[in-house]
Design a protein around this motif. Structure first.
Motif, PDB file in Angstrom:
ATOM      1  N   UNK A   6     -28.247 -56.240 -18.578  1.00 30.65           N
ATOM      2  CA  UNK A   6     -27.805 -55.241 -19.547  1.00 30.65           C
ATOM      3  C   UNK A   6     -28.829 -54.119 -19.678  1.00 30.65           C
ATOM      4  N   UNK A   7     -30.100 -54.470 -19.631  1.00 30.27           N
ATOM      5  CA  UNK A   7     -31.141 -53.436 -19.684  1.00 30.27           C
ATOM      6  C   UNK A   7     -31.062 -52.548 -18.443  1.00 30.27           C
ATOM      7  N   UNK A   8     -30.739 -53.153 -17.303  1.00 30.71           N
ATOM      8  CA  UNK A   8     -30.562 -52.368 -16.083  1.00 30.71           C
ATOM      9  C   UNK A   8     -29.384 -51.403 -16.237  1.00 30.71           C
ATOM     10  N   UNK A   9     -28.297 -51.881 -16.832  1.00 31.86           N
ATOM     11  CA  UNK A   9     -27.141 -51.019 -17.059  1.00 31.86           C
ATOM     12  C   UNK A   9     -27.507 -49.809 -17.911  1.00 31.86           C
ATOM     13  N   UNK A  10     -28.213 -50.039 -18.990  1.00 38.62           N
ATOM     14  CA  UNK A  10     -28.601 -48.937 -19.874  1.00 38.62           C
ATOM     15  C   UNK A  10     -29.425 -47.899 -19.131  1.00 38.62           C
ATOM     16  N   UNK A  11     -30.281 -48.358 -18.253  1.00 38.84           N
ATOM     17  CA  UNK A  11     -31.181 -47.447 -17.545  1.00 38.84           C
ATOM     18  C   UNK A  11     -30.510 -46.763 -16.352  1.00 38.84           C
ATOM     19  N   UNK A  12     -29.483 -47.386 -15.784  1.00 33.48           N
ATOM     20  CA  UNK A  12     -28.955 -46.895 -14.513  1.00 33.48           C
ATOM     21  C   UNK A  12     -27.481 -46.502 -14.506  1.00 33.48           C
ATOM     22  N   UNK A  23     -23.854 -43.881 -26.031  1.00 30.91           N
ATOM     23  CA  UNK A  23     -25.299 -44.092 -25.962  1.00 30.91           C
ATOM     24  C   UNK A  23     -25.576 -45.379 -25.185  1.00 30.91           C
ATOM     25  N   UNK A  24     -26.124 -45.279 -23.961  1.00 30.14           N
ATOM     26  CA  UNK A  24     -26.457 -44.019 -23.297  1.00 30.14           C
ATOM     27  C   UNK A  24     -25.201 -43.319 -22.796  1.00 30.14           C
ATOM     28  N   UNK A  25     -25.304 -41.992 -22.696  1.00 22.63           N
ATOM     29  CA  UNK A  25     -24.170 -41.215 -22.234  1.00 22.63           C
ATOM     30  C   UNK A  25     -24.517 -40.428 -20.988  1.00 22.63           C
ATOM     31  N   UNK A  68     -18.078 -50.179 -20.975  1.00 22.41           N
ATOM     32  CA  UNK A  68     -18.492 -48.885 -20.449  1.00 22.41           C
ATOM     33  C   UNK A  68     -17.276 -48.123 -19.931  1.00 22.41           C
ATOM     34  N   UNK A  69     -17.309 -46.815 -20.108  1.00 21.88           N
ATOM     35  CA  UNK A  69     -16.233 -45.970 -19.574  1.00 21.88           C
ATOM     36  C   UNK A  69     -16.812 -45.028 -18.508  1.00 21.88           C
ATOM     37  N   UNK A  70     -15.964 -44.660 -17.562  1.00 21.04           N
ATOM     38  CA  UNK A  70     -16.386 -43.801 -16.463  1.00 21.04           C
ATOM     39  C   UNK A  70     -15.926 -42.376 -16.710  1.00 21.04           C
ATOM     40  N   UNK A 126     -21.853 -45.901 -22.298  1.00 19.01           N
ATOM     41  CA  UNK A 126     -21.507 -46.973 -23.239  1.00 19.01           C
ATOM     42  C   UNK A 126     -20.726 -46.388 -24.411  1.00 19.01           C
ATOM     43  N   UNK A 127     -19.481 -46.786 -24.535  1.00 23.11           N
ATOM     44  CA  UNK A 127     -18.576 -46.181 -25.521  1.00 23.11           C
ATOM     45  C   UNK A 127     -18.926 -46.509 -26.963  1.00 23.11           C
ATOM     46  N   UNK A 128     -19.340 -47.767 -27.215  1.00 23.02           N
ATOM     47  CA  UNK A 128     -19.512 -48.215 -28.600  1.00 23.02           C
ATOM     48  C   UNK A 128     -20.925 -48.743 -28.831  1.00 23.02           C
ATOM     49  N   UNK A 129     -21.891 -47.830 -28.977  1.00 21.52           N
ATOM     50  CA  UNK A 129     -23.269 -48.271 -29.253  1.00 21.52           C
ATOM     51  C   UNK A 129     -23.384 -48.822 -30.662  1.00 21.52           C
TER      52      UNK A 129
END
Length: 254
Positions: free
Chosen positions: A163-169, A223-225, A194-196, A177-180
């Motif tokens: 999940x930390x990798x997702x936030x960073x990459x 967030x992150x966007x 997550x939305x594309x 991330x739609x719903x922080x």
């Protein structure tokens, strides 16, 4: 011919007029959604079904549970994201697609599972039918394998290396991330959802995805966007021009 601003207002008015009709029908047996004046239901924005002609199935290796169906436009970036995560030892596991496109009819079944609670309570964690980003085909939930004791679609995922990798990459592959946590929609924090929207507005299909999520991105930033494309225009300073001095004409003497 109507002014551009007038045409925009008419388009928005028509969108608000027709979008709520999705949820005017019964959500579950004997229950219906309360539509806000701005077209939202329990804080969720309205979305329609993705056309079946634009949907493709992700190779089963990359998903868990039901087959993952997404818009064709999302697939190249999604596969690149999985490949990058697979090649990064910091992920300490595997990222997989858990839940992808869900039709409005299927979303109704998901929403009505917990009929012992009120629709408003269920809407905190599950969008009503016609109001889920999943129906667009541009959104998906990620899961981590091995799960290491953290159930799918639970907040404990945020503490995992994956999940930390997702936030960073994820944003460099066009995902946000739609719903922080603490979002203004008052929707449950979903680190797995997550939305594309495309890494840039010029990416194939990104303009359509960004149009679909334009209102959500404006009112409730991810967030992150994915940061908007910033075009820098260099303005050259004006070249000084020497003033023109008028020379008085000489009068002829008579």
């Amino acid at each position: 011919m109507p002014e551009p601003a007038s045409m925009l207002h008419r388009t928005l008015a028509l969108a608000l007029l027709f979008a709520p009709t999705i949820a005017d029908a019964q959500l579950c047996e004997g229950q219906s959604a309360a539509i806000a004046p701005d077209g939202r239901a329990f804080g969720h924005l309205p979305y329609g079904d993705a056309p079946e002609s634009e949907l493709v199935t992700l190779p089963s290796y990359y998903s868990v549970g039901n087959p993952c169906v997404v818009r064709a436009d999302i697939l190249p970036d999604l596969l690149r994201l999985f490949a990058a995560a697979q090649g990064d030892p910091s992920v300490m596991g595997q990222l997989r697609a858990l839940s992808c496109q869900r039709s409005i009819a299927r979303q109704r079944g998901v929403f009505c599972r917990g009929e012992t609670s009120s629709p408003a309570d269920r809407a905190i964690s599950v969008a009503p039918p016609g109001y889920s980003e999943h129906s667009t085909g541009y959104a998906l939930d990620f899961a981590v394998r091995p799960a290491n004791g953290c159930p799918d679609a639970e907040a404990c995922m945020a503490a995992t290396p994956a999940a930390r990798w997702l936030r960073a990459n994820a944003p460099r592959f066009g995902f946000e991330q739609s719903f922080p946590g603490g979002n203004k929609q008052h929707v449950k924090w979903e680190p797995w959802h997550w939305r594309w929207v495309g890494a840039s507005g010029s990416a194939p299909g990104a303009a359509k995805a960004r149009f679909v999520f334009a209102r959500a991105r404006r009112l409730y930033p991810a967030d992150p966007g994915v940061l908007p494309l910033v075009v820098k225009v260099t303005v050259q300073p004006p070249v000084p021009v020497a003033p023109v001095v008028a020379v008085p004409s000489k009068k002829k003497r008579r």
